[in-house]
Enzyme design. Structure first.
Site, PDB file in Angstrom:
ATOM      1  N   CYS A   8       0.799  -1.224   0.000  1.00  0.00           N
ATOM      2  CA  CYS A   8       0.000   0.000   0.000  1.00  0.00           C
ATOM      3  C   CYS A   8       0.834   1.277   0.000  1.00  0.00           C
ATOM      4  CB  CYS A   8      -0.991  -0.011   1.160  1.00  0.00           C
ATOM      5  SG  CYS A   8      -0.378  -0.681   2.689  1.00  0.00           S
ATOM      6  N   ARG A  20       6.851 -11.377   5.302  1.00  0.00           N
ATOM      7  CA  ARG A  20       6.314 -11.249   6.652  1.00  0.00           C
ATOM      8  C   ARG A  20       6.988 -12.272   7.564  1.00  0.00           C
ATOM      9  NH1 ARG A  20      -0.184 -10.410   5.287  1.00  0.00           N
ATOM     10  NH2 ARG A  20       0.144  -8.637   3.878  1.00  0.00           N
ATOM     11  N   GLN A  75       1.284 -11.004  -3.763  1.00  0.00           N
ATOM     12  CA  GLN A  75      -0.131 -10.652  -3.712  1.00  0.00           C
ATOM     13  C   GLN A  75      -0.621 -10.142  -5.070  1.00  0.00           C
ATOM     14  OE1 GLN A  75       0.191  -7.807  -0.363  1.00  0.00           O
ATOM     15  NE2 GLN A  75      -1.300  -9.091   0.679  1.00  0.00           N
ATOM     16  N   ASP A  90      -2.327  -7.622  -5.770  1.00  0.00           N
ATOM     17  CA  ASP A  90      -2.724  -6.478  -4.965  1.00  0.00           C
ATOM     18  C   ASP A  90      -3.173  -5.308  -5.825  1.00  0.00           C
ATOM     19  OD1 ASP A  90      -3.204  -5.352  -2.545  1.00  0.00           O
ATOM     20  OD2 ASP A  90      -1.120  -5.176  -1.925  1.00  0.00           O
ATOM     21  N   HIS A 147      -4.980  -1.080  -5.365  1.00  0.00           N
ATOM     22  CA  HIS A 147      -5.495  -0.008  -4.525  1.00  0.00           C
ATOM     23  C   HIS A 147      -6.259   0.970  -5.405  1.00  0.00           C
ATOM     24  CE1 HIS A 147      -2.241  -1.665  -2.013  1.00  0.00           C
ATOM     25  NE2 HIS A 147      -3.061  -1.360  -1.032  1.00  0.00           N
ATOM     26  N   LYS A 166     -12.716  -4.517   6.730  1.00  0.00           N
ATOM     27  CA  LYS A 166     -12.558  -5.213   5.454  1.00  0.00           C
ATOM     28  C   LYS A 166     -13.661  -6.243   5.257  1.00  0.00           C
ATOM     29  CE  LYS A 166      -9.367  -8.591   7.511  1.00  0.00           C
ATOM     30  NZ  LYS A 166      -8.147  -9.397   7.346  1.00  0.00           N
ATOM     31  N   HIS A 210      -8.253  -0.999  -0.451  1.00  0.00           N
ATOM     32  CA  HIS A 210      -7.251  -2.051  -0.612  1.00  0.00           C
ATOM     33  C   HIS A 210      -7.975  -3.287  -1.131  1.00  0.00           C
ATOM     34  CE1 HIS A 210      -4.382   0.004   2.294  1.00  0.00           C
ATOM     35  NE2 HIS A 210      -5.546   0.577   2.606  1.00  0.00           N
TER      36      HIS A 210
END
Length: 605
Positions: A303, A332, A350, A352, A354, A433, A479
């Site tokens: 992000c 992580r 991911q 991912d 945004h 979320k 997100h």
């Protein structure tokens, strides 16, 4: 004996030992969620009682019911001083059965914390449990000679715990802290009837056959190497082909839906993570290093990089919504005890995205994401459900902002008439979320994608846009990840399909088997034509029998096999074995190539 095992009073399950007889709704001995939670919790105590009889030196920590069963953490050794293993579960089960059929009442006793602490003064694990209990009344439950500290609820008699199965034994750090001792954890499950238990056992056995770690090794998709590090998957050619096909297909779909590809760095100064709140709220899950006396953090999420893309230009309301996506590699610090194949790793990618939009655009963009989710999950044959996760204990931002964001998600789902559950306190630290939970072929649920509404990060990074009145306003940040991560999704997909992957993403889609050397030239021609179509094929030219070549291809779960001999070379045809359709047919080459084109495009995402 009554079939009532507990009561539900004002939404709270209360066992018969605690029920005062006022306003309770009966919970019967059946397979409802409430009943199973009570049965499984009680069965954990049944297991502990059996272990205490078999191994008198055992000491117990906690034994909760979980989504599909129960477990108990304990310090226990065999009577010869050896560690317990899978082979010991059968003996424990036998003793559990004996105790269950003894029809012993389960009794509740209330005491003070000080009295219980004195009673178990020599039991360090009981003292650890007491540390986690507020001062005041402490409840204990006993059955026969076994007693343990527990808040309940429990069934009234051991006979209600008779349909059970112990499933595995593992290690678990005391209190989940990897700096403390490793306890023994034994998992099991229980049901209200023999048939349901039998079906669960069948699913467990089928799941073992479908284990993605086993399939990944057989199909040569990925491997792990201790010399590299735990939790760091190494993708072999077959696995990399699969990932590449999935990525390419999703890239086109993202572009058609208005997303722009971006890429952020994988290491950022810690100052950025301090502004975002990750440093204060997520630091224990991150990796850090020092470069030129400046601390940097390896990104656990994408992000912040996408925020910097947004900040790279002046934004107008006419530009919104802005949709950025990235196949972002993140790291992580997962504890070694929870690492599990591709399901839980320390490095993953991911899918991912945004979306930066005006508050008035939240709903329409949530709808677009939900449409994307539905299209993708349908392509793989997954059913799914949704759950809204609310503000956690560790969070940034005012309660008012969280309420606005949470209401926006609820309103979007409500207006579409979509069902959802609530996970209180399960949100990310920066926003609520929607969790997408898919159900696989064995009816197991997996949490994959998320949709998060975030007012906090735009405020912390002072993001803005110019509205129609030439005033500066703050955008909302959505997100979004649909698969969650390629690693986890591929692991789930392997188990869902038992390795029988859809043709369009199979790493090897066609195996070409020339019967003899004189057929090899034609095999290479077919291979080239398939490659031009974007189809991965392999020529099986080893000095082996035809049957062995076919068996090898089938073991690799290749969707299609074509055999080429004299007749096929002369007629420019193929002898096709379609593994998925379980058909064999002869086709001329043009028909075969047209058939392949259709198969490539049979899924439209």
């Amino acid at each position: 004996m009554s079939d009532v095992i507990a009561y539900k009073v004002n939404g709270v399950v209360v066992d018969t030992q605690s029920y005062d007889g006022n306003g309770g709704e009966e919970i019967l001995f059946d397979n409802s969620k409430e009943a199973l939670d009570v049965i499984r919790h009680s069965c954990a105590h049944l297991m502990a009682a059996a272990i205490k009889e078999l191994y008198p030196n055992a000491k117990f920590f906690v034994g909760p019911a979980i989504e599909d069963g129960f477990y108990y953490d304990m310090r226990v050794m065999g009577n010869g001083g050896e560690k317990l293993g899978e082979a010991d579960l059968e003996l424990i089960e036998k003793k559990m059965k004996e105790l269950a059929l003894a029809k012993t009442d389960i009794v509740k006793l209330n005491s003070t914390k000080a009295e219980v602490a004195a009673k178990y003064a020599s039991d360090d694990l009981k003292q650890e449990v007491l540390k986690r209990i507020p001062d005041g009344v402490v409840s204990l439950y006993s059955q026969g000679n076994f007693e343990d500290i527990c808040r309940g609820p429990h069934v009234p008699n051991t006979i209600f715990t008779r349909f059970f199965k112990l499933t595995r034994i593992a290690g678990a750090y005391l209190g989940g802290d990897e700096n403390r001792e490793m306890l023994t954890r034994i998992y099991g499950t229980a049901y209200a009837d023999k048939e349901s238990l039998k079906e669960h056992i069948r699913i467990i056995e089928e799941a073992k056959k479908r284990d993605h770690r086993k399939l990944g090794a057989e199909m040569k998709f990925f491997t792990f190497d201790d010399d590299i590090g735990v939790g760091l998957p190494i993708w072999l050619p077959n696995g990399a082909r699969l990932r590449s096909k999935l990525e390419h297909k999703l890239y086109k779909t993202h572009r058609l839906r208005g997303y722009e590809p971006v890429r952020g760095p994988e290491i950022l100064k810690s100052d950025a993570w301090k502004i975002s709140g990750h440093y204060a709220n997520y630091k224990e899950n991150m990796y850090f290093t020092v470069i030129d006396e400046q601390e940097y953090g390896i990104k656990p999420m994408n992000c912040v990089g996408h925020i910097k893309v947004y900040q790279s230009d002046i934004r107008s309301y006419r530009d919104l919504p802005l949709k950025f996506f990235e196949y972002g590699v993140v790291h992580r610090h997962e504890k070694s005890g929870v690492l599990h194949g591709l399901f839980r790793v320390r490095e993953f990618t991911q899918d991912d995205a945004h979306i930066f939009c005006m508050p008035s655009q939240i709903k329409e963009n949530v709808y677009e994401i939900l449409s994307f989710v539905d299209t993708l999950m349908s392509a793989f044959g997954f059913s799914y459900e949704m759950e809204i996760s609310t503000k956690p204990a560790k969070a940034v931002g005012d309660d008012e902002v969280w309420e606005i964001a949470t209401k926006a998600l609820k309103d979007a789902l409500d207006e579409k008439g979509l069902k959802y559950g609530i996970d209180e306190g399960g949100g990310a630290f920066y926003g609520p979320k929607i969790d997408i939970k898919i159900t696989d072929a064995l009816k197991r649920k997996w949490q994959c994608g998320t949709i998060q509404v975030d007012f906090n990060l735009p405020k912390r990074f002072d993001l803005g846009y110019i509205d129609e009145n030439n005033e500066r306003k703050q955008p909302v940040m959505l997100h979004r990840a649909i698969m969650g991560s390629f690693e986890r999704f591929i692991g789930i997909l392997l188990e869902h399909t038992a390795g029988e992957l859809p043709f369009w993403i199979a790493p090897t889609q066609v195996v070409i088997i020339p019967i003899a050397d004189e057929h090899l030239a034609y095999a290479k021609e077919v291979h080239s034509l398939l490659l031009e179509l974007g189809v991965d094929s392999e020529i099986s030219s080893k000095n082996e029998t035809l049957n062995k070549k076919i068996r090898t291809a089938e073991k690799q779960r290749v969707p299609m096999i074509i055999v080429l001999g004299d007749n096929e070379v002369a007629s420019r045809g193929v002898a096709l074995r379609d593994r998925r359709a379980r058909e064999q047919k002869d086709m001329n080459l043009d028909e075969f190539l047209s058939f392949i084109k259709v198969k490539l495009n049979e899924v439209n995402i």
